[in-house]
Design a protein around this motif. Sequence first.
Motif, PDB file in Angstrom:
ATOM      1  N   LYS A 134       0.848  -1.196   0.000  1.00  0.00           N
ATOM      2  CA  LYS A 134       0.000   0.000   0.000  1.00  0.00           C
ATOM      3  C   LYS A 134       0.876   1.237   0.000  1.00  0.00           C
ATOM      4  CE  LYS A 134      -0.726   0.072   5.013  1.00  0.00           C
ATOM      5  NZ  LYS A 134      -0.004  -1.132   5.438  1.00  0.00           N
ATOM      6  N   SER A 135       0.320   2.332  -0.535  1.00  0.00           N
ATOM      7  CA  SER A 135       1.109   3.553  -0.669  1.00  0.00           C
ATOM      8  C   SER A 135       1.041   4.381   0.605  1.00  0.00           C
ATOM      9  CB  SER A 135       0.595   4.372  -1.846  1.00  0.00           C
ATOM     10  OG  SER A 135      -0.718   4.806  -1.579  1.00  0.00           O
ATOM     11  N   ALA A 162      -3.405   4.052  -1.071  1.00  0.00           N
ATOM     12  CA  ALA A 162      -3.949   3.139  -2.072  1.00  0.00           C
ATOM     13  C   ALA A 162      -3.331   1.766  -1.897  1.00  0.00           C
ATOM     14  CB  ALA A 162      -3.659   3.665  -3.469  1.00  0.00           C
ATOM     15  N   THR A 177      -1.690  -1.168  -3.520  1.00  0.00           N
ATOM     16  CA  THR A 177      -1.048  -1.436  -4.800  1.00  0.00           C
ATOM     17  C   THR A 177      -1.056  -2.902  -5.157  1.00  0.00           C
ATOM     18  OG1 THR A 177       1.026  -1.473  -3.606  1.00  0.00           O
ATOM     19  CG2 THR A 177       0.436   0.581  -4.711  1.00  0.00           C
ATOM     20  N   GLU A 178      -0.998  -3.767  -4.157  1.00  0.00           N
ATOM     21  CA  GLU A 178      -1.108  -5.190  -4.478  1.00  0.00           C
ATOM     22  C   GLU A 178      -1.687  -5.918  -3.285  1.00  0.00           C
ATOM     23  OE1 GLU A 178       2.382  -7.426  -4.964  1.00  0.00           O
ATOM     24  OE2 GLU A 178       3.187  -6.924  -3.004  1.00  0.00           O
ATOM     25  N   ASP A 205      -3.558 -11.879  -7.778  1.00  0.00           N
ATOM     26  CA  ASP A 205      -3.509 -10.504  -7.286  1.00  0.00           C
ATOM     27  C   ASP A 205      -4.937  -9.971  -7.256  1.00  0.00           C
ATOM     28  OD1 ASP A 205      -2.877  -8.066  -6.480  1.00  0.00           O
ATOM     29  OD2 ASP A 205      -1.623  -7.508  -8.181  1.00  0.00           O
ATOM     30  N   VAL A 251      -6.013  -7.111  -6.336  1.00  0.00           N
ATOM     31  CA  VAL A 251      -6.195  -5.747  -6.806  1.00  0.00           C
ATOM     32  C   VAL A 251      -6.508  -5.751  -8.298  1.00  0.00           C
ATOM     33  CG1 VAL A 251      -5.049  -3.557  -7.110  1.00  0.00           C
ATOM     34  CG2 VAL A 251      -4.711  -4.823  -5.017  1.00  0.00           C
ATOM     35  N   ARG A 252      -5.799  -6.611  -9.008  1.00  0.00           N
ATOM     36  CA  ARG A 252      -6.068  -6.726 -10.446  1.00  0.00           C
ATOM     37  C   ARG A 252      -7.468  -7.285 -10.689  1.00  0.00           C
ATOM     38  NH1 ARG A 252      -5.305 -10.495 -13.770  1.00  0.00           N
ATOM     39  NH2 ARG A 252      -4.253 -11.839 -12.283  1.00  0.00           N
ATOM     40  N   ASP A 280      -6.899   1.078  -5.835  1.00  0.00           N
ATOM     41  CA  ASP A 280      -5.458   1.168  -6.042  1.00  0.00           C
ATOM     42  C   ASP A 280      -5.073   2.514  -6.642  1.00  0.00           C
ATOM     43  OD1 ASP A 280      -6.562   0.791  -8.534  1.00  0.00           O
ATOM     44  OD2 ASP A 280      -4.759  -0.198  -9.283  1.00  0.00           O
ATOM     45  N   ASP A 281      -5.976   3.472  -6.617  1.00  0.00           N
ATOM     46  CA  ASP A 281      -5.677   4.771  -7.202  1.00  0.00           C
ATOM     47  C   ASP A 281      -5.487   5.779  -6.074  1.00  0.00           C
ATOM     48  OD1 ASP A 281      -5.456   7.070  -8.555  1.00  0.00           O
ATOM     49  OD2 ASP A 281      -7.126   6.697  -9.932  1.00  0.00           O
ATOM     50  N   PRO A 282      -4.277   6.285  -5.877  1.00  0.00           N
ATOM     51  CA  PRO A 282      -4.046   7.161  -4.715  1.00  0.00           C
ATOM     52  C   PRO A 282      -4.830   8.455  -4.789  1.00  0.00           C
ATOM     53  CG  PRO A 282      -2.065   6.927  -6.060  1.00  0.00           C
ATOM     54  CD  PRO A 282      -3.055   5.981  -6.601  1.00  0.00           C
TER      55      PRO A 282
END
Lengths: 215, 164, 159
Positions: free
Chosen positions: A75-76, A92, A94-95, A137, A139-140, A185-187
Amino acid sequence: MYYFRNICQAIRTVAAGLRVTLPYHFARTVVVQYPEVEPTVQGRYRGFHAYQIERCIGCEACAKACPVGCIHVGKSGPRKMDKSRDLAVGGALTEYQIDYNTCLFCGLCTEVCPTACLRMGSLHDSSCYRRQDLVVDFVRLAKEGRRTLLPIWLAKANLPGWAARVRDYWRNLDRDRREWMARADDPRYCGELAQAAVPPPAAPPAASRPQEGAA
Amino acid sequence: MGLIEGIFEPGLIVTSVDWVLNWSRQRSIFPMTFGIACCAIEMMAAGAARFDLDRFGAGAFRATPRQADLMIVAGTVTCKMAERLRRLWEQMAEPRFVIAMGACAISGGPYHLHAYHVVKGVDQIVPVDVYIPGCPPRPEALIEGLLRLQDKISTRTIAKQAQG
Amino acid sequence: MNSTEIIQLLQQQQGPALAAAVADGLHPHVVVPADRLMAVATVLRTDWRLRFDLLRCISAIDWPAKNTIELSYDLLATARGHSFAVKVLLDRANPRVESLRGIWPAAEWHEREAFDLMGVTFLHHPDLRRILLPEDWVGHPLRKDYQYPTEYQGLQLNP
């Protein structure tokens, strides 16, 4: 005296045993016609995970609880729950990878999840031709609007009726929360300020969610 | 490699022969009796009356690798077993297929992190065709993996490959 | 016989051979020096009051701080119904002890296991090979300072 008692006891115990097994002799043969007929799976069955990404706060409790370390979370920034909208906001994701090569389906990851966003689903059959296909994954998958993975046989064209129902159930699950799933997953969308600027999706999420929420 | 494989150009006759060969191979898979650990219990259940692998022509478990053409690696493969497993696989007649059933066979499973004696993935020893995740997989999952193996067999050809 | 009587009997028979004796607790046992193990085991097996005819297991315990490897022989007398244990403390650098294969035949495989996983050498053992691990394995895995191998015969053991 003991002789006759032994005979009586022998007959009685054999009868008691046959009372359990004899009905199966006259019962109809039960073969699970698996690919044509739906297998009966108990509600408590632990299959492939179902993951609500928009409610995941990325605390990595599942990754720490995993006995084989097959969960990887990226995560970000820190995320936290926005109770009013039942969404996780902040950084976000990320994975969110689960490596089904090693997963034991023990369910420890779901027990520690503070927001109950990770649950064990009911899908149980997803064989693969390559080992890396089993590294999923989520998130994907969430970008495609999926809560869980799609086994390769469920992606086929002509399925039996029950399998098509299973496929459509997972495909149509949480249709109204698609937008938030894709944005997890979009910050820019997950940030607190941006969150306030972006209007929430049209349908009220908390009311129409088909599954049970956080306890 | 068989006698007739890889010498013909693809054509009508070759694809017809392919179809017959693949049809018969798909529907008469002879698995080997090779249960190593607890996944073997599910494999036995899949072979027994309730789940009945015989519906797919794969129920006759052979006790010798020379009569089998499918090895279901059902369980933990230790380093000591690795040598035996490779030898059994080499004794099988071609075309031969391998199913890695369960987390232990795919990647070591519970022994993935802290074990000195377990092979981390049976694909280090033999080429694996189908991976079935689960710990252990349900018998339905094994049947599903077998159907995927049948799909894979149906794509085989005896024609000359592009790579030669 | 309870464990106190067993220890008394052993002290009468063997006297100074016993280094220590624990009669109470969950695991009553005597500790004997390695060179006296054979004599104590013979008494335990053949004395008509003891008759320990079943060797239940041999446990090997690694104590790196004490620089010892502890062997624990757990015994059971099937006819008399009493159980007892004998412990031997061995040097960790060179653990050697007499094999009890001649007294309890079950000891053969137990000793092979202790040799395999702990590296204890049993003298006069008829067939001291590795029993669980491959023949060409390096090291003894249950030692506390065992370094996990990264590969074995080309197989990657570290994911």
